[in-house]
Scaffold this active site. Structure first.
Site: not given
Length: 403
Positions: A72, A223, A275, A356
């Site tokens: 399905c 930062c 950074c 389902h």
């Protein structure tokens, strides 16, 4: 006669090559373009012109798919893709046969197109469509989907688009360095940087799948120590949105999911990237936004969350617009409205271990629910439920979009 036709085409190729050289369209020193490449390119152009003049004769598209053993998840996603008009027409016209440059055989694409041909056949009375050959080829390519256990529809969609793209990629397979030198874009604006990276992406990944489904995400990092800003850009084929908890058992909106996805996130030293200016991990903030909008945006409502000991499913109802979904507020600053309309929904009913999948798709006559072999009309109001799992939206101005 086939031989005469082939000779005529070959003569035309040679004549065009001579014309290009004589008119300096090709410089003589570079006119040693291989005969096979020129022939292939020209045949591709001829086929494109052919297809542009060809009209598809389609049925209603309202046919079901046979469940061949807990499939399905496949049936629901294929129905959603079947109602993605540009992809459907591309497959039914067999345009991929001259569009591809991949060394791979387009076996899965051929089988997928055969399923679509069955779903959109003009005489659409009668039996449902059996996707067995397509499913068998897909399992060969992605063995993870073998067996009869419950599979995830969104995961299947990602793997399917990836495999189709690999088969119909327009870019030749070129051996590239294992590690390419990083480009510096510090002197460029964000739009220039993102455009350069998008162009670089298309140099190796360029297909009809990319044309339709691929967009670009921007991750902005700030930062908290030195206030340095940096950006990274990633290609996406779907947006996986968190589903917030509702208060008092009520519903939440798709806008709330998008807001949660794009809200600023605080990162501590352990979880933040390094950074570039401090040259160390620092506390920072991160925010996601859409830098490049795709023609088709696939929105995955991430209902399944994993904890240390278990997986749970959210049953919160997420209300979503059927028309005029505006993603502009989640894009570049001052980009204006970017509107989408809904054309398909993949639903999941049940629990983590047992469930389902069905699909709801729109056509010229309205909406229908596709539950394996069963097809029944539904109203737009019936689309809103706690079962909605993957939403398919088409950009309203997609006809004017260019890469």
């Amino acid at each position: 006669m086939p031989g005469a036709e082939s000779a005529g085409v070959e003569g035309s190729c040679q004549a065009l090559c001579r014309t290009l050289v004589s008119q300096k369209g090709l410089q003589k020193e570079s006119a040693d373009i291989s005969r096979s490449v020129l022939y292939t390119s020209l045949m591709g152009l001829l086929l494109v012109a052919d297809n542009q003049g060809e009209e598809l004769t389609l049925g209603s598209g309202r046919l079901g798919l046979r469940n061949i053993g807990n499939t399905c998840f496949l049936n629901a996603i294929v129905q959603c893709l079947s109602h993605t008009g540009d992809l459907r027409d591309y497959c039914l016209l067999k345009s991929y046969r001259h569009d591809k440059f991949s060394r791979e055989e387009a076996k899965l694409t051929e089988a997928f197109s055969q399923v679509l041909s069955g779903l959109w056949r003009e005489n659409d009375c009668g039996a449902d469509v059996n996707p067995r050959r397509f499913y068998n080829l897909f399992r060969e390519a992605v063995p993870h989907f073998s067996g009869y256990s419950q599979q995830d529809a969104q995961e299947f969609l990602r793997f399917l688009l990836e495999r189709l793209h690999a088969e119909i990629n327009r870019r030749p397979c070129v051996r590239r360095p294992t590690q390419e030198p990083e480009q510096q874009f510090a002197r460029f604006r964000i739009s220039e940087e993102s455009a350069a990276l998008w162009k670089k992406h298309l140099e190796k990944d360029d297909s009809r799948i990319v044309d339709l489904f691929s967009g670009q995400l921007r991750s902005s990092l700030h930062c908290s120590v030195c206030s340095h800003h940096s950006n990274t850009f990633d290609v996406f084929c779907d947006l996986s949105l968190p589903v917030p908890k509702s208060s008092c058992g009520g519903e939440v909106t798709l806008k709330e999911c998008l807001d949660l996805f794009s809200q600023e996130e605080q990162l501590d030293k352990e979880n933040s990237p390094m950074c570039e200016r401090c040259n160390r991990h620092t506390e920072s903030t991160k925010r996601l936004s859409i830098q490049r909008f795709p023609q088709v945006v696939v929105i995955h409502l991430n209902r399944f969350t994993t904890s240390r000991w278990s997986i749970s499913k959210s049953a919160v109802q997420v209300s979503f617009p059927v028309t005029d979904l505006d993603l502009g507020p989640y894009g570049p600053m001052d980009c204006g409205p970017v509107l989408y309309h809904l054309y398909a929904v993949c639903n999941h009913v049940g629990t983590v271990n047992m469930g389902h999948y069905t699909a709801c798709c729109s056509d010229d006559s309205g909406w229908c629910c596709y539950n394996d072999s069963s097809v029944t009309p539904v109203s737009p109001k019936q689309l809103q439920s706690s079962q909605a799992y993957v939403l398919f939206y088409q950009r309203s101005d997609s006809a004017t979009i260019r890469k």
